[in-house]
Design a protein around this motif. Structure first.
Motif, PDB file in Angstrom:
ATOM      1  N   ALA A  91       0.910  -1.363  -0.083  1.00 45.55           N
ATOM      2  CA  ALA A  91      -0.125  -0.104  -0.010  1.00 45.55           C
ATOM      3  C   ALA A  91       0.814   1.227  -0.155  1.00 45.55           C
ATOM      4  O   ALA A  91       0.732   2.256  -0.683  1.00 45.55           O
ATOM      5  CB  ALA A  91      -0.997   0.006   1.251  1.00 45.55           C
ATOM      6  N   VAL A  92       1.869   1.288   0.851  1.00 48.24           N
ATOM      7  CA  VAL A  92       2.882   2.391   0.967  1.00 48.24           C
ATOM      8  C   VAL A  92       3.456   2.492  -0.431  1.00 48.24           C
ATOM      9  O   VAL A  92       3.692   3.608  -1.134  1.00 48.24           O
ATOM     10  CB  VAL A  92       3.816   2.381   1.882  1.00 48.24           C
ATOM     11  CG1 VAL A  92       4.898   3.240   1.963  1.00 48.24           C
ATOM     12  CG2 VAL A  92       3.094   2.244   3.406  1.00 48.24           C
ATOM     13  N   ALA A  93       3.956   1.416  -1.053  1.00 41.01           N
ATOM     14  CA  ALA A  93       4.767   1.642  -2.461  1.00 41.01           C
ATOM     15  C   ALA A  93       3.725   1.978  -3.421  1.00 41.01           C
ATOM     16  O   ALA A  93       4.137   2.780  -4.359  1.00 41.01           O
ATOM     17  CB  ALA A  93       5.124   0.226  -2.928  1.00 41.01           C
ATOM     18  N   GLU A  94       2.429   1.566  -3.550  1.00 39.38           N
ATOM     19  CA  GLU A  94       1.461   2.114  -4.549  1.00 39.38           C
ATOM     20  C   GLU A  94       1.114   3.625  -4.247  1.00 39.38           C
ATOM     21  O   GLU A  94       0.998   4.393  -5.109  1.00 39.38           O
ATOM     22  CB  GLU A  94       0.062   1.258  -4.339  1.00 39.38           C
ATOM     23  CG  GLU A  94       0.455  -0.247  -4.886  1.00 39.38           C
ATOM     24  CD  GLU A  94      -0.853  -1.104  -4.295  1.00 39.38           C
ATOM     25  OE1 GLU A  94      -1.786  -0.325  -3.664  1.00 39.38           O
ATOM     26  OE2 GLU A  94      -0.981  -2.183  -4.809  1.00 39.38           O
ATOM     27  N   GLU A  95       1.097   4.326  -3.099  1.00 41.86           N
ATOM     28  CA  GLU A  95       0.791   5.320  -2.741  1.00 41.86           C
ATOM     29  C   GLU A  95       1.878   6.282  -3.168  1.00 41.86           C
ATOM     30  O   GLU A  95       1.866   7.442  -3.744  1.00 41.86           O
ATOM     31  CB  GLU A  95       0.593   5.528  -1.349  1.00 41.86           C
ATOM     32  CG  GLU A  95       0.332   7.083  -1.059  1.00 41.86           C
ATOM     33  CD  GLU A  95      -0.809   7.579  -1.503  1.00 41.86           C
ATOM     34  OE1 GLU A  95      -0.966   8.839  -1.437  1.00 41.86           O
ATOM     35  OE2 GLU A  95      -1.843   6.942  -2.000  1.00 41.86           O
ATOM     36  N   GLN A  96       3.470   5.861  -2.984  1.00 41.80           N
ATOM     37  CA  GLN A  96       4.624   6.586  -3.375  1.00 41.80           C
ATOM     38  C   GLN A  96       4.434   6.549  -5.040  1.00 41.80           C
ATOM     39  O   GLN A  96       4.802   7.672  -5.519  1.00 41.80           O
ATOM     40  CB  GLN A  96       5.538   5.750  -2.957  1.00 41.80           C
ATOM     41  CG  GLN A  96       6.034   5.928  -1.519  1.00 41.80           C
ATOM     42  CD  GLN A  96       6.880   5.207  -0.950  1.00 41.80           C
ATOM     43  OE1 GLN A  96       7.569   4.192  -1.654  1.00 41.80           O
ATOM     44  NE2 GLN A  96       7.655   5.614   0.191  1.00 41.80           N
ATOM     45  N   ALA A  97       3.943   5.728  -5.576  1.00 39.66           N
ATOM     46  CA  ALA A  97       3.855   5.364  -6.995  1.00 39.66           C
ATOM     47  C   ALA A  97       2.810   6.344  -7.443  1.00 39.66           C
ATOM     48  O   ALA A  97       3.180   7.116  -8.638  1.00 39.66           O
ATOM     49  CB  ALA A  97       3.869   4.064  -7.614  1.00 39.66           C
TER      50      ALA A  97
END
Length: 283
Positions: free
Chosen positions: A91-97
């Motif tokens: 979820a963090v990686a998707e939000e960063q992307a």
């Protein structure tokens, strides 16, 4: 966990024929799911110590079976904790992307417009100072609009841009000398599709400014059966596929909605971007 262990120990003393400390078995699984092994493993060791009292009152096979059940309960909890941690990381990686895509689109478009307007001001600075002033005022307006959008983007939840802002998007491009024709059919859109469609058009126009050396661009937005179709065509030079992050970013936005983006040189010259965004998947 402590209460369950204490209760299990009391039950073993008061009713020695009781084999399963059920509350403690559930508790050790819940503890493993919520805390790292440094916390949950000592609790499992204490639970196995309580279960080992069964060696005095029942068969070794039954006792080992209960110990195995206790270990399995801990293992299931630990697996759940790991899965939860991995989901949080995704979820963090998707939000960063997502944030990276938004920042790229906002900054790239704003800077590209400013560069074109600055070049236009330089061309007419000596013999058309009035036009140069118009370009400088457009640079100021574009810079302020970009900063305002960045503040909204980085400051938390805010109103997301949509196709209703196409006029604001193309106005500075027209001020920079690019002829922009927009045909937009009013279509009720889910918020996610509306924002992604706006960003795709924005990035396509940015690519036109930065790479195409075009004088004219056409933007078409139309709704089909369960799908939104976007098309941006310019009269500049083609061969821009693979340049920078613009086209891959547009494709990523479309894929997230189950859609597609096609980009490439047009048969009669120029460059085109076509996107199809399904509506049902985003509702």
């Amino acid at each position: 966990m402590g209460v369950a262990l204490a209760g299990g120990l009391v039950v073993q003393v008061v009713a020695p024929m009781t084999v399963f400390p059920l509350a403690a078995l559930f508790a050790v699984g819940a503890l493993a799911a919520a805390r790292p092994p440094l916390v949950s493993l000592p609790a499992l060791a204490l639970l196995l110590g309580v279960v080992s009292l069964n060696f005095r009152t029942t068969t070794d096979e039954d006792t080992f079976f209960v110990m195995a059940v206790a270990a399995l309960s801990w293992l299931l909890g630990e697996n759940r904790r790991g899965a939860t941690a991995r989901a949080a990381e995704r979820a963090v990686a998707e939000e960063q992307a997502r944030m990276a895509r938004e920042l790229h689109d906002v900054i790239a478009h704003g800077v590209s417009v400013i560069v074109v307007q600055a070049a236009a001001a330089d061309d007419v600075f000596d013999h058309r100072p009035d036009r140069a002033r118009e370009s400088l005022r457009a640079i100021e307006a574009t810079g302020r609009a970009t900063l305002d959008e960045l503040r909204k983007l980085l400051g938390g939840p805010a109103e997301r841009p949509g196709l209703d802002r196409l006029a604001d998007l193309v106005e500075p491009l027209r001020a920079a000398g690019l002829r922009v024709d927009v045909r937009c059919e009013p279509v009720p859109l889910p918020a996610g599709v509306d924002q992604s469609a706006y960003r795709i058009v924005q990035e396509a126009l940015t690519n036109t400014l930065r790479h195409a050396r075009a004088s004219r661009v056409e933007v078409s937005v139309r709704g089909g059966p369960g799908v939104l179709e976007l098309e941006v065509r310019d009269d500049g030079r083609g061969g821009l596929v693979g340049v920078g992050r613009g086209i891959p970013g547009m494709r990523e936005r479309a894929v997230l909605l189950g859609g597609t983006v096609e980009a490439g040189p047009l048969p009669d010259g120029g460059f085109g971007v076509r996107a199809r965004l399904p509506l049902a998947a985003a509702r």
